[in-house]
Write an enzyme that holds these catalytic residues in place. Structure first.
Site, PDB file in Angstrom:
ATOM      1  N   SER A  47       0.839  -1.204   0.000  1.00 16.59           N
ATOM      2  CA  SER A  47       0.000   0.000   0.000  1.00 16.59           C
ATOM      3  C   SER A  47       0.877   1.258   0.000  1.00 16.59           C
ATOM      4  O   SER A  47       1.709   1.426  -0.885  1.00 16.59           O
ATOM      5  CB  SER A  47      -0.962  -0.044   1.191  1.00 16.59           C
ATOM      6  OG  SER A  47      -1.987   0.907   1.036  1.00 16.59           O
TER       7      SER A  47
ATOM      8  N   ASP B 191      -8.041  -4.938  -4.546  1.00 22.27           N
ATOM      9  CA  ASP B 191      -7.413  -3.900  -3.730  1.00 22.27           C
ATOM     10  C   ASP B 191      -8.342  -2.711  -3.512  1.00 22.27           C
ATOM     11  O   ASP B 191      -8.253  -2.024  -2.495  1.00 22.27           O
ATOM     12  CB  ASP B 191      -6.120  -3.413  -4.405  1.00 22.27           C
ATOM     13  CG  ASP B 191      -4.868  -4.029  -3.797  1.00 22.27           C
ATOM     14  OD1 ASP B 191      -4.873  -4.284  -2.580  1.00 22.27           O
ATOM     15  OD2 ASP B 191      -3.898  -4.261  -4.525  1.00 22.27           O
TER      16      ASP B 191
ATOM     17  N   HIS C  86      -7.663  -5.685  -0.011  1.00 24.15           N
ATOM     18  CA  HIS C  86      -6.446  -4.900   0.226  1.00 24.15           C
ATOM     19  C   HIS C  86      -5.703  -5.450   1.452  1.00 24.15           C
ATOM     20  O   HIS C  86      -6.303  -5.655   2.500  1.00 24.15           O
ATOM     21  CB  HIS C  86      -6.864  -3.443   0.466  1.00 24.15           C
ATOM     22  CG  HIS C  86      -5.742  -2.459   0.414  1.00 24.15           C
ATOM     23  ND1 HIS C  86      -4.920  -2.311  -0.680  1.00 24.15           N
ATOM     24  CD2 HIS C  86      -5.314  -1.542   1.324  1.00 24.15           C
ATOM     25  CE1 HIS C  86      -4.037  -1.346  -0.452  1.00 24.15           C
ATOM     26  NE2 HIS C  86      -4.256  -0.878   0.761  1.00 24.15           N
TER      27      HIS C  86
END
Length: 567
Positions: free
Chosen positions: A208, A340, A454
Protein backbone atom coordinates in the site's frame (compact mmCIF):
# COMPACT_ATOMS: atom_id res chain seq x y z
CA UNK A 1 21.13 -44.42 27.88
CA UNK A 2 24.66 -43.32 26.89
CA UNK A 3 23.47 -43.09 23.26
CA UNK A 4 20.57 -40.83 24.27
CA UNK A 5 22.90 -38.57 26.28
CA UNK A 6 25.35 -38.31 23.35
CA UNK A 7 22.45 -37.63 20.96
CA UNK A 8 21.10 -34.94 23.30
CA UNK A 9 24.49 -33.23 23.57
CA UNK A 10 24.92 -33.40 19.79
CA UNK A 11 21.47 -31.95 19.14
CA UNK A 12 21.97 -29.08 21.58
CA UNK A 13 25.37 -28.23 20.13
CA UNK A 14 24.13 -28.68 16.54
CA UNK A 15 21.36 -26.13 17.01
CA UNK A 16 23.32 -23.69 19.15
CA UNK A 17 24.32 -21.14 16.48
CA UNK A 18 23.32 -17.66 17.56
CA UNK A 19 24.78 -14.20 17.21
CA UNK A 20 24.88 -13.04 20.81
CA UNK A 21 26.26 -9.49 21.09
CA UNK A 22 26.69 -7.61 17.78
CA UNK A 23 28.79 -4.48 17.28
CA UNK A 24 27.02 -1.73 15.29
CA UNK A 25 28.20 1.80 14.47
CA UNK A 26 26.25 3.15 17.46
CA UNK A 27 27.31 0.51 19.98
CA UNK A 28 26.73 -3.10 20.96
CA UNK A 29 23.32 -4.76 20.71
CA UNK A 30 22.02 -8.07 22.00
CA UNK A 31 18.81 -9.68 20.80
CA UNK A 32 16.99 -12.90 21.62
CA UNK A 33 17.29 -16.27 19.90
CA UNK A 34 14.02 -18.03 18.99
CA UNK A 35 13.98 -21.77 18.25
CA UNK A 36 12.22 -22.60 14.97
CA UNK A 37 13.15 -26.27 14.37
CA UNK A 38 15.64 -28.90 15.54
CA UNK A 39 18.50 -27.29 13.58
CA UNK A 40 17.14 -23.80 13.01
CA UNK A 41 16.50 -20.63 14.98
CA UNK A 42 16.05 -16.92 14.37
CA UNK A 43 17.97 -14.18 16.18
CA UNK A 44 15.57 -11.27 16.74
CA UNK A 45 16.79 -7.74 17.51
CA UNK A 46 13.99 -5.31 18.36
CA UNK A 47 14.25 -1.55 18.69
CA UNK A 48 17.69 -0.69 17.30
CA UNK A 49 17.94 3.09 16.69
CA UNK A 50 18.94 4.00 13.12
CA UNK A 51 18.73 7.78 13.67
CA UNK A 52 18.44 10.29 16.49
CA UNK A 53 15.12 11.67 17.77
CA UNK A 54 14.07 13.79 14.76
CA UNK A 55 13.45 17.51 15.03
CA UNK A 56 10.01 18.72 13.98
CA UNK A 57 9.88 18.70 10.13
CA UNK A 58 13.62 18.12 9.91
CA UNK A 59 15.54 15.40 8.11
CA UNK A 60 16.71 12.53 10.34
CA UNK A 61 20.13 12.92 11.95
CA UNK A 62 22.69 10.23 12.86
CA UNK A 63 22.22 8.60 16.28
CA UNK A 64 24.88 9.66 18.84
CA UNK A 65 25.35 6.06 19.97
CA UNK A 66 25.32 4.44 23.43
CA UNK A 67 27.65 2.83 25.91
CA UNK A 68 27.37 -0.73 27.17
CA UNK A 69 25.17 -3.35 25.49
CA UNK A 70 21.72 -2.31 24.24
CA UNK A 71 19.19 -5.04 25.09
CA UNK A 72 17.26 -5.18 21.81
CA UNK A 73 14.41 -7.37 23.03
CA UNK A 74 11.32 -5.13 22.91
CA UNK A 75 9.69 -3.13 20.13
CA UNK A 76 9.98 0.64 20.52
CA UNK A 77 7.18 3.19 20.16
CA UNK A 78 5.64 3.80 16.76
CA UNK A 79 5.93 7.31 15.36
CA UNK A 80 3.34 9.79 16.63
CA UNK A 81 0.06 9.16 14.77
CA UNK A 82 -3.72 8.95 15.07
CA UNK A 83 -5.29 5.68 16.16
CA UNK A 84 -7.22 3.52 13.69
CA UNK A 85 -10.53 5.03 14.82
CA UNK A 86 -9.00 8.55 14.59
CA UNK A 87 -10.21 9.49 18.09
CA UNK A 88 -6.82 10.10 19.73
CA UNK A 89 -3.08 9.81 19.12
CA UNK A 90 -0.54 7.15 20.00
CA UNK A 91 3.21 6.79 19.64
CA UNK A 92 6.15 9.10 20.20
CA UNK A 93 8.48 11.51 18.43
CA UNK A 94 11.32 9.23 19.56
CA UNK A 95 10.48 6.49 17.05
CA UNK A 96 13.24 5.93 14.48
CA UNK A 97 14.00 2.30 15.28
CA UNK A 98 14.23 -0.92 13.29
CA UNK A 99 13.96 -4.66 13.97
CA UNK A 100 16.17 -7.40 12.52
CA UNK A 101 15.33 -11.10 12.06
CA UNK A 102 18.36 -13.31 11.26
CA UNK A 103 17.87 -17.03 10.43
CA UNK A 104 20.47 -19.42 11.86
CA UNK A 105 21.31 -23.05 11.17
CA UNK A 106 24.00 -25.24 12.65
CA UNK A 107 26.59 -22.61 11.65
CA UNK A 108 26.30 -18.85 11.94
CA UNK A 109 24.74 -17.31 8.82
CA UNK A 110 26.87 -15.13 6.57
CA UNK A 111 26.34 -13.19 3.34
CA UNK A 112 22.53 -13.57 3.42
CA UNK A 113 20.18 -11.52 1.21
CA UNK A 114 18.46 -8.73 3.15
CA UNK A 115 14.76 -7.82 2.81
CA UNK A 116 13.71 -4.43 4.26
CA UNK A 117 9.96 -3.98 4.83
CA UNK A 118 8.14 -0.61 4.67
CA UNK A 119 4.68 -0.77 6.29
CA UNK A 120 1.48 0.64 4.77
CA UNK A 121 -1.23 2.81 6.31
CA UNK A 122 -2.13 5.62 3.91
CA UNK A 123 0.98 7.63 5.01
CA UNK A 124 -1.17 8.35 8.07
CA UNK A 125 -0.57 5.48 10.48
CA UNK A 126 1.25 2.18 10.92
CA UNK A 127 4.39 0.76 12.52
CA UNK A 128 7.10 -1.82 12.00
CA UNK A 129 5.33 -4.11 14.49
CA UNK A 130 1.73 -3.27 13.58
CA UNK A 131 -1.45 -5.41 13.84
CA UNK A 132 -0.76 -7.63 16.83
CA UNK A 133 -2.65 -10.94 17.05
CA UNK A 134 -2.01 -13.27 20.01
CA UNK A 135 1.13 -11.30 20.85
CA UNK A 136 2.53 -11.58 17.33
CA UNK A 137 2.82 -8.67 14.90
CA UNK A 138 1.59 -9.13 11.33
CA UNK A 139 5.07 -8.02 10.27
CA UNK A 140 6.93 -10.43 12.56
CA UNK A 141 9.75 -11.59 10.29
CA UNK A 142 10.65 -14.96 11.88
CA UNK A 143 8.78 -17.26 9.45
CA UNK A 144 9.84 -15.35 6.34
CA UNK A 145 13.46 -15.27 7.53
CA UNK A 146 13.53 -18.94 8.54
CA UNK A 147 11.70 -20.40 5.53
CA UNK A 148 13.35 -18.14 2.94
CA UNK A 149 16.80 -18.04 4.55
CA UNK A 150 16.97 -14.25 4.32
CA UNK A 151 17.47 -11.48 6.86
CA UNK A 152 14.25 -9.50 7.35
CA UNK A 153 14.32 -5.91 8.64
CA UNK A 154 11.20 -3.89 9.53
CA UNK A 155 11.51 -0.13 10.02
CA UNK A 156 9.58 2.76 11.53
CA UNK A 157 9.18 6.10 9.78
CA UNK A 158 7.24 9.30 10.49
CA UNK A 159 3.68 9.41 9.18
CA UNK A 160 0.74 11.82 9.16
CA UNK A 161 1.27 15.53 9.75
CA UNK A 162 4.71 15.02 11.28
CA UNK A 163 5.89 12.93 8.34
CA UNK A 164 4.37 14.60 5.29
CA UNK A 165 3.17 18.18 5.92
CA UNK A 166 4.52 20.54 3.25
CA UNK A 167 4.16 24.07 1.95
CA UNK A 168 5.48 22.96 -1.45
CA UNK A 169 8.67 25.05 -1.06
CA UNK A 170 11.78 25.34 1.11
CA UNK A 171 9.83 26.49 4.15
CA UNK A 172 8.37 23.01 4.78
CA UNK A 173 9.67 20.79 1.97
CA UNK A 174 7.85 17.66 3.20
CA UNK A 175 8.76 13.99 2.59
CA UNK A 176 10.21 13.58 6.10
CA UNK A 177 8.87 10.02 6.25
CA UNK A 178 10.66 9.19 2.98
CA UNK A 179 13.90 10.63 4.38
CA UNK A 180 13.46 8.38 7.45
CA UNK A 181 13.10 5.32 5.20
CA UNK A 182 16.22 6.37 3.30
CA UNK A 183 18.13 6.80 6.59
CA UNK A 184 17.06 3.30 7.68
CA UNK A 185 18.15 1.74 4.36
CA UNK A 186 21.49 3.58 4.63
CA UNK A 187 22.01 2.31 8.20
CA UNK A 188 21.23 -1.25 7.10
CA UNK A 189 23.68 -0.96 4.22
CA UNK A 190 26.43 0.14 6.66
CA UNK A 191 25.70 -2.31 9.49
CA UNK A 192 24.00 -5.47 8.21
CA UNK A 193 27.23 -7.35 7.52
CA UNK A 194 27.78 -7.66 11.30
CA UNK A 195 24.44 -9.52 11.49
CA UNK A 196 25.38 -11.94 8.68
CA UNK A 197 23.82 -9.98 5.81
CA UNK A 198 25.18 -9.08 2.40
CA UNK A 199 25.18 -5.24 2.14
CA UNK A 200 25.37 -5.55 -1.66
CA UNK A 201 22.14 -7.57 -1.84
CA UNK A 202 19.37 -5.54 -0.22
CA UNK A 203 15.75 -5.73 -1.40
CA UNK A 204 13.17 -3.20 -0.18
CA UNK A 205 9.53 -4.28 -0.17
CA UNK A 206 6.27 -2.83 1.08
CA UNK A 207 2.48 -2.81 0.81
CA UNK A 208 0.00 0.00 0.00
CA UNK A 209 1.59 3.35 1.00
CA UNK A 210 4.66 1.26 1.91
CA UNK A 211 4.65 -0.09 -1.66
CA UNK A 212 4.39 3.45 -3.05
CA UNK A 213 7.25 4.38 -0.68
CA UNK A 214 9.35 1.56 -2.18
CA UNK A 215 8.71 3.08 -5.60
CA UNK A 216 9.59 6.60 -4.37
CA UNK A 217 12.87 5.23 -2.94
CA UNK A 218 13.67 3.69 -6.35
CA UNK A 219 12.98 6.99 -8.10
CA UNK A 220 14.98 9.22 -5.74
CA UNK A 221 18.51 10.12 -6.86
CA UNK A 222 19.66 9.69 -3.24
CA UNK A 223 19.41 5.88 -3.32
CA UNK A 224 21.80 5.02 -6.15
CA UNK A 225 23.75 1.92 -5.10
CA UNK A 226 22.06 1.66 -1.68
CA UNK A 227 19.89 -1.35 -2.52
CA UNK A 228 19.56 -3.78 -5.40
CA UNK A 229 15.94 -4.83 -5.81
CA UNK A 230 12.43 -3.67 -4.95
CA UNK A 231 8.93 -5.13 -4.56
CA UNK A 232 5.70 -3.07 -4.58
CA UNK A 233 2.57 -4.82 -3.31
CA UNK A 234 -0.62 -2.83 -3.99
CA UNK A 235 0.80 0.64 -4.57
CA UNK A 236 3.25 2.70 -6.65
CA UNK A 237 4.28 6.35 -6.75
CA UNK A 238 1.88 6.90 -9.70
CA UNK A 239 -1.24 5.95 -7.72
CA UNK A 240 -3.66 8.90 -7.51
CA UNK A 241 -3.52 8.81 -3.68
CA UNK A 242 0.32 8.62 -3.47
CA UNK A 243 1.22 12.22 -4.33
CA UNK A 244 -0.08 15.46 -2.82
CA UNK A 245 -0.34 17.91 -5.71
CA UNK A 246 -1.51 20.93 -3.69
CA UNK A 247 0.40 20.74 -0.40
CA UNK A 248 0.06 24.41 0.57
CA UNK A 249 -3.75 24.28 0.53
CA UNK A 250 -3.67 21.22 2.81
CA UNK A 251 -1.17 22.87 5.16
CA UNK A 252 -3.38 25.99 5.39
CA UNK A 253 -6.34 23.75 6.28
CA UNK A 254 -4.35 22.06 9.05
CA UNK A 255 -3.07 25.45 10.23
CA UNK A 256 -6.69 26.64 10.63
CA UNK A 257 -7.46 23.61 12.81
CA UNK A 258 -4.61 24.39 15.23
CA UNK A 259 -5.17 28.16 15.35
CA UNK A 260 -2.31 29.08 13.00
CA UNK A 261 -4.34 30.66 10.22
CA UNK A 262 -2.20 33.58 8.99
CA UNK A 263 -2.21 35.62 5.80
CA UNK A 264 1.56 35.46 5.59
CA UNK A 265 2.89 31.92 4.92
CA UNK A 266 6.11 32.55 6.91
CA UNK A 267 4.03 33.53 9.95
CA UNK A 268 1.84 30.46 9.50
CA UNK A 269 4.88 28.15 9.35
CA UNK A 270 6.41 29.81 12.41
CA UNK A 271 3.15 29.26 14.30
CA UNK A 272 2.96 25.61 13.16
CA UNK A 273 6.52 24.96 14.33
CA UNK A 274 5.56 26.21 17.79
CA UNK A 275 2.39 24.10 17.91
CA UNK A 276 1.92 20.95 19.98
CA UNK A 277 2.78 17.81 17.93
CA UNK A 278 -0.23 15.93 19.33
CA UNK A 279 -2.62 18.69 18.22
CA UNK A 280 -0.94 18.81 14.81
CA UNK A 281 -1.27 15.04 14.47
CA UNK A 282 -4.97 15.13 15.33
CA UNK A 283 -5.44 17.95 12.79
CA UNK A 284 -4.32 15.53 10.07
CA UNK A 285 -6.87 12.83 10.87
CA UNK A 286 -9.58 11.66 8.51
CA UNK A 287 -12.84 12.91 9.96
CA UNK A 288 -15.39 10.08 9.88
CA UNK A 289 -18.15 12.68 9.44
CA UNK A 290 -16.28 14.00 6.40
CA UNK A 291 -16.32 10.52 4.87
CA UNK A 292 -20.12 10.51 4.94
CA UNK A 293 -20.33 14.06 3.60
CA UNK A 294 -17.83 13.39 0.79
CA UNK A 295 -19.66 10.24 -0.32
CA UNK A 296 -23.05 11.98 -0.26
CA UNK A 297 -21.68 14.91 -2.26
CA UNK A 298 -20.54 12.76 -5.18
CA UNK A 299 -17.00 12.34 -3.99
CA UNK A 300 -14.78 9.37 -3.21
CA UNK A 301 -13.05 8.36 -0.01
CA UNK A 302 -9.72 8.55 -1.87
CA UNK A 303 -10.07 12.37 -1.75
CA UNK A 304 -9.63 12.20 2.04
CA UNK A 305 -6.19 10.54 1.78
CA UNK A 306 -4.45 13.90 1.70
CA UNK A 307 -1.15 13.58 3.56
CA UNK A 308 1.33 12.09 1.10
CA UNK A 309 4.75 12.68 -0.49
CA UNK A 310 5.27 15.75 -2.67
CA UNK A 311 7.52 16.78 -5.55
CA UNK A 312 10.05 18.69 -3.46
CA UNK A 313 12.76 19.28 -6.07
CA UNK A 314 15.14 17.33 -3.86
CA UNK A 315 14.32 13.80 -2.71
CA UNK A 316 11.61 13.67 -5.41
CA UNK A 317 12.98 16.16 -7.96
CA UNK A 318 10.14 15.86 -10.52
CA UNK A 319 6.85 14.07 -11.12
CA UNK A 320 7.39 10.33 -10.45
CA UNK A 321 6.55 9.42 -14.07
CA UNK A 322 9.64 11.41 -15.16
CA UNK A 323 12.07 9.72 -12.73
CA UNK A 324 12.17 6.08 -13.84
CA UNK A 325 15.66 6.58 -15.28
CA UNK A 326 16.78 6.62 -11.63
CA UNK A 327 15.27 3.12 -11.20
CA UNK A 328 17.13 1.60 -14.16
CA UNK A 329 19.53 -0.31 -11.91
CA UNK A 330 16.94 -2.01 -9.65
CA UNK A 331 15.27 -5.36 -10.35
CA UNK A 332 11.56 -4.68 -9.78
CA UNK A 333 8.57 -6.84 -8.96
CA UNK A 334 5.14 -5.26 -8.60
CA UNK A 335 1.53 -6.36 -8.49
CA UNK A 336 -1.88 -5.88 -6.94
CA UNK A 337 -4.54 -7.85 -5.14
CA UNK A 338 -7.51 -8.57 -7.39
CA UNK A 339 -9.80 -6.47 -5.16
CA UNK A 340 -7.41 -3.90 -3.73
CA UNK A 341 -10.09 -1.27 -4.37
CA UNK A 342 -13.01 -3.14 -2.75
CA UNK A 343 -12.44 -1.64 0.71
CA UNK A 344 -12.71 1.88 -0.74
CA UNK A 345 -15.56 1.02 -3.11
CA UNK A 346 -17.57 -0.26 -0.13
CA UNK A 347 -17.43 3.22 1.42
CA UNK A 348 -18.07 5.04 -1.87
CA UNK A 349 -21.02 2.83 -2.88
CA UNK A 350 -22.84 2.01 0.34
CA UNK A 351 -24.99 -0.74 -1.20
CA UNK A 352 -21.96 -2.72 -2.37
CA UNK A 353 -21.70 -5.21 0.48
CA UNK A 354 -25.41 -5.33 1.33
CA UNK A 355 -28.42 -7.07 -0.18
CA UNK A 356 -29.61 -3.74 -1.53
CA UNK A 357 -29.31 -3.24 -5.29
CA UNK A 358 -26.45 -1.17 -6.67
CA UNK A 359 -28.04 1.17 -9.21
CA UNK A 360 -26.82 2.73 -12.44
CA UNK A 361 -26.89 6.12 -10.71
CA UNK A 362 -24.62 4.87 -7.90
CA UNK A 363 -22.14 3.48 -10.43
CA UNK A 364 -22.10 6.75 -12.38
CA UNK A 365 -21.75 8.76 -9.16
CA UNK A 366 -18.68 6.71 -8.27
CA UNK A 367 -17.20 7.33 -11.71
CA UNK A 368 -17.99 11.05 -11.39
CA UNK A 369 -15.99 11.09 -8.15
CA UNK A 370 -13.04 9.23 -9.68
CA UNK A 371 -12.98 11.21 -12.93
CA UNK A 372 -13.91 14.70 -11.71
CA UNK A 373 -10.76 16.12 -13.34
CA UNK A 374 -12.26 15.25 -16.74
CA UNK A 375 -15.97 15.99 -16.25
CA UNK A 376 -19.16 14.32 -17.53
CA UNK A 377 -17.72 13.00 -20.82
CA UNK A 378 -15.37 10.76 -18.83
CA UNK A 379 -18.25 9.35 -16.76
CA UNK A 380 -20.12 8.20 -19.84
CA UNK A 381 -17.09 6.74 -21.63
CA UNK A 382 -15.88 4.89 -18.50
CA UNK A 383 -19.41 3.60 -17.82
CA UNK A 384 -19.70 2.26 -21.38
CA UNK A 385 -16.29 0.55 -21.11
CA UNK A 386 -17.05 -1.19 -17.82
CA UNK A 387 -20.64 -2.23 -18.57
CA UNK A 388 -20.12 -3.58 -22.11
CA UNK A 389 -20.23 -7.18 -20.80
CA UNK A 390 -23.33 -6.72 -18.63
CA UNK A 391 -26.06 -7.55 -21.11
CA UNK A 392 -29.63 -6.29 -20.66
CA UNK A 393 -30.25 -7.58 -17.12
CA UNK A 394 -26.97 -8.13 -15.26
CA UNK A 395 -27.01 -9.99 -11.95
CA UNK A 396 -26.25 -7.84 -8.92
CA UNK A 397 -23.07 -9.81 -8.18
CA UNK A 398 -21.79 -8.82 -11.67
CA UNK A 399 -22.69 -5.15 -11.13
CA UNK A 400 -21.06 -5.06 -7.70
CA UNK A 401 -17.91 -6.84 -8.80
CA UNK A 402 -17.62 -4.32 -11.66
CA UNK A 403 -17.76 -1.47 -9.13
CA UNK A 404 -14.93 -3.06 -7.13
CA UNK A 405 -12.96 -3.55 -10.37
CA UNK A 406 -13.40 0.13 -11.31
CA UNK A 407 -11.88 1.32 -8.06
CA UNK A 408 -9.14 -1.34 -8.11
CA UNK A 409 -8.15 -0.41 -11.67
CA UNK A 410 -8.16 3.34 -11.05
CA UNK A 411 -6.44 3.37 -7.65
CA UNK A 412 -4.02 0.44 -7.95
CA UNK A 413 -3.85 -1.78 -11.04
CA UNK A 414 -3.46 0.73 -13.89
CA UNK A 415 -0.84 2.84 -12.04
CA UNK A 416 1.09 -0.35 -11.19
CA UNK A 417 1.08 -1.58 -14.78
CA UNK A 418 2.18 1.89 -15.91
CA UNK A 419 5.07 1.79 -13.43
CA UNK A 420 6.11 -1.67 -14.69
CA UNK A 421 6.09 -0.43 -18.28
CA UNK A 422 8.14 2.66 -17.37
CA UNK A 423 10.59 0.42 -15.53
CA UNK A 424 11.09 -1.81 -18.57
CA UNK A 425 11.52 1.19 -20.87
CA UNK A 426 14.24 2.65 -18.67
CA UNK A 427 15.82 -0.56 -17.43
CA UNK A 428 19.57 -0.91 -17.72
CA UNK A 429 19.73 -4.73 -17.59
CA UNK A 430 17.51 -4.89 -14.50
CA UNK A 431 14.60 -7.34 -14.54
CA UNK A 432 10.87 -6.69 -14.15
CA UNK A 433 8.09 -9.02 -12.91
CA UNK A 434 4.30 -8.57 -12.68
CA UNK A 435 1.71 -10.43 -10.60
CA UNK A 436 -1.97 -10.55 -9.64
CA UNK A 437 -2.79 -11.96 -6.19
CA UNK A 438 -6.34 -13.33 -6.22
CA UNK A 439 -6.74 -15.74 -3.30
CA UNK A 440 -10.35 -15.60 -2.09
CA UNK A 441 -10.89 -13.35 0.92
CA UNK A 442 -10.77 -14.78 4.43
CA UNK A 443 -12.65 -11.81 5.88
CA UNK A 444 -15.96 -13.07 7.29
CA UNK A 445 -19.37 -11.72 6.22
CA UNK A 446 -18.20 -10.32 2.88
CA UNK A 447 -20.23 -11.30 -0.22
CA UNK A 448 -19.22 -14.49 -2.04
CA UNK A 449 -17.94 -12.58 -5.13
CA UNK A 450 -15.17 -10.82 -3.15
CA UNK A 451 -11.68 -12.08 -3.97
CA UNK A 452 -8.41 -10.73 -2.48
CA UNK A 453 -9.03 -7.67 -0.33
CA UNK A 454 -6.45 -4.90 0.23
CA UNK A 455 -3.50 -6.18 2.37
CA UNK A 456 -4.70 -9.81 2.44
CA UNK A 457 -1.46 -10.95 0.78
CA UNK A 458 0.63 -10.01 3.82
CA UNK A 459 -0.52 -12.82 6.12
CA UNK A 460 0.79 -15.37 3.60
CA UNK A 461 4.07 -13.61 2.87
CA UNK A 462 4.85 -13.33 6.59
CA UNK A 463 4.00 -17.01 7.15
CA UNK A 464 0.96 -16.70 9.42
CA UNK A 465 -0.51 -20.05 8.19
CA UNK A 466 2.55 -21.66 9.84
CA UNK A 467 2.87 -19.59 13.01
CA UNK A 468 -0.92 -19.57 13.66
CA UNK A 469 -1.74 -22.90 12.04
CA UNK A 470 -5.02 -23.51 13.92
CA UNK A 471 -6.86 -20.73 12.06
CA UNK A 472 -5.64 -21.72 8.57
CA UNK A 473 -6.12 -24.68 6.23
CA UNK A 474 -3.53 -26.65 4.19
CA UNK A 475 -4.32 -24.59 1.08
CA UNK A 476 -3.28 -21.44 2.95
CA UNK A 477 0.03 -23.07 3.91
CA UNK A 478 0.58 -24.00 0.26
CA UNK A 479 0.05 -20.38 -0.78
CA UNK A 480 2.32 -19.10 2.00
CA UNK A 481 5.07 -21.52 0.92
CA UNK A 482 4.79 -20.39 -2.72
CA UNK A 483 4.90 -16.68 -1.88
CA UNK A 484 7.85 -16.99 0.49
CA UNK A 485 9.71 -19.00 -2.18
CA UNK A 486 9.08 -16.52 -5.02
CA UNK A 487 9.75 -13.41 -2.91
CA UNK A 488 12.96 -14.68 -1.29
CA UNK A 489 14.28 -16.16 -4.55
CA UNK A 490 13.80 -12.74 -6.12
CA UNK A 491 15.65 -11.12 -3.20
CA UNK A 492 18.48 -13.64 -3.57
CA UNK A 493 18.95 -13.67 -7.37
CA UNK A 494 16.69 -11.07 -9.02
CA UNK A 495 14.61 -13.93 -10.50
CA UNK A 496 11.63 -15.29 -8.48
CA UNK A 497 12.00 -18.69 -10.14
CA UNK A 498 15.68 -19.16 -9.25
CA UNK A 499 17.23 -19.50 -5.81
CA UNK A 500 17.30 -21.71 -2.73
CA UNK A 501 13.53 -22.36 -2.73
CA UNK A 502 11.59 -24.60 -5.09
CA UNK A 503 8.67 -22.96 -6.89
CA UNK A 504 5.62 -24.61 -8.53
CA UNK A 505 6.16 -23.04 -11.99
CA UNK A 506 8.64 -20.60 -13.60
CA UNK A 507 7.63 -16.93 -13.50
CA UNK A 508 8.55 -15.28 -16.84
CA UNK A 509 10.08 -11.83 -17.04
CA UNK A 510 7.98 -8.80 -17.99
CA UNK A 511 9.56 -6.93 -20.91
CA UNK A 512 8.75 -3.99 -23.16
CA UNK A 513 6.94 -6.13 -25.75
CA UNK A 514 6.09 -9.22 -23.70
CA UNK A 515 3.88 -8.67 -20.65
CA UNK A 516 3.29 -11.87 -18.68
CA UNK A 517 2.01 -11.87 -15.11
CA UNK A 518 1.76 -14.57 -12.47
CA UNK A 519 -1.63 -15.24 -10.89
CA UNK A 520 -0.87 -16.01 -7.25
CA UNK A 521 -3.17 -18.27 -5.22
CA UNK A 522 -2.99 -21.76 -3.69
CA UNK A 523 -3.35 -23.49 -7.08
CA UNK A 524 -0.31 -22.17 -8.94
CA UNK A 525 0.38 -24.28 -12.05
CA UNK A 526 1.39 -23.80 -15.69
CA UNK A 527 -1.94 -22.06 -16.38
CA UNK A 528 -1.18 -19.41 -13.72
CA UNK A 529 0.93 -17.40 -16.19
CA UNK A 530 -1.19 -15.11 -18.38
CA UNK A 531 -0.50 -12.04 -20.50
CA UNK A 532 -1.56 -8.37 -20.74
CA UNK A 533 -3.35 -7.98 -17.42
CA UNK A 534 -6.77 -6.33 -17.87
CA UNK A 535 -5.46 -4.78 -21.09
CA UNK A 536 -8.86 -3.44 -22.22
CA UNK A 537 -9.20 -1.37 -19.04
CA UNK A 538 -5.52 -0.43 -18.94
CA UNK A 539 -5.85 0.92 -22.49
CA UNK A 540 -9.02 2.81 -21.58
CA UNK A 541 -7.43 4.67 -18.64
CA UNK A 542 -4.03 5.30 -20.26
CA UNK A 543 -5.29 6.21 -23.74
CA UNK A 544 -8.98 7.08 -24.09
CA UNK A 545 -9.39 8.68 -20.67
CA UNK A 546 -6.00 10.38 -20.51
CA UNK A 547 -6.51 12.35 -23.74
CA UNK A 548 -9.88 13.76 -22.63
CA UNK A 549 -9.50 17.47 -21.79
CA UNK A 550 -9.51 18.28 -18.09
CA UNK A 551 -12.33 20.41 -16.68
CA UNK A 552 -9.81 23.14 -15.85
CA UNK A 553 -8.50 23.14 -19.41
CA UNK A 554 -12.06 23.28 -20.78
CA UNK A 555 -12.77 26.29 -18.56
CA UNK A 556 -9.55 27.99 -19.71
CA UNK A 557 -10.43 27.36 -23.36
CA UNK A 558 -13.90 28.90 -22.86
CA UNK A 559 -12.29 31.98 -21.23
CA UNK A 560 -9.85 32.33 -24.17
CA UNK A 561 -12.75 32.05 -26.66
CA UNK A 562 -14.74 34.72 -24.78
CA UNK A 563 -11.70 37.04 -24.71
CA UNK A 564 -11.20 36.57 -28.46
CA UNK A 565 -14.87 37.41 -29.08
CA UNK A 566 -14.55 40.58 -26.97
CA UNK A 567 -11.44 41.59 -28.93
Amino acid sequence: MLLLVVLGVWLSSASAAKLGVVQTEGGKVEGKNHKMGVFSSVDVFKGIPFADVPGKWEKPKPHPGWSGVLKATTYRDRCLQVTLLQTKTQGSEDCLYLNIFVPQGVKLSTNLPVMVYLFGGAFLLGASNDVEVLGNSLYDGKQLADRGNVIVVTVNYRVGTMGFLSTGDDRLPGNYGLWDQHAAISWIRRNIEAFGGNPDNITIFGQSSGAASVNFQMLSPYNKGLFRRAISQGGVALCPWALQKNPLALTKKIARKVGCSKTNVDDMVQCLKMSDPVGLTMAGKIDILSVTVVVLLVGVVMDLLELAPVVDGDFIPAHPSELFHNAAQFDYMAGVNSMDGHLFAGVDVLSLNTKNATTEKQVKDLLAGLTKEKGSAAVESAYDTYTSHWGLAPEQSVVKKTVADMETDFMFLVPTQTALQLHTRNSNGARTYSYLFNMKTRIPLLPSWVEAEHAEDLQYLFGKPFSMSLIYFPRHRDLSKYMIAYWTNFARTGDPSTGDSNVPVPWPQYTRNHRPYMTINHKINKYSVSYDLRSEYFTYWTTTYSILPSVKRQEEEVEVEEEEKEN
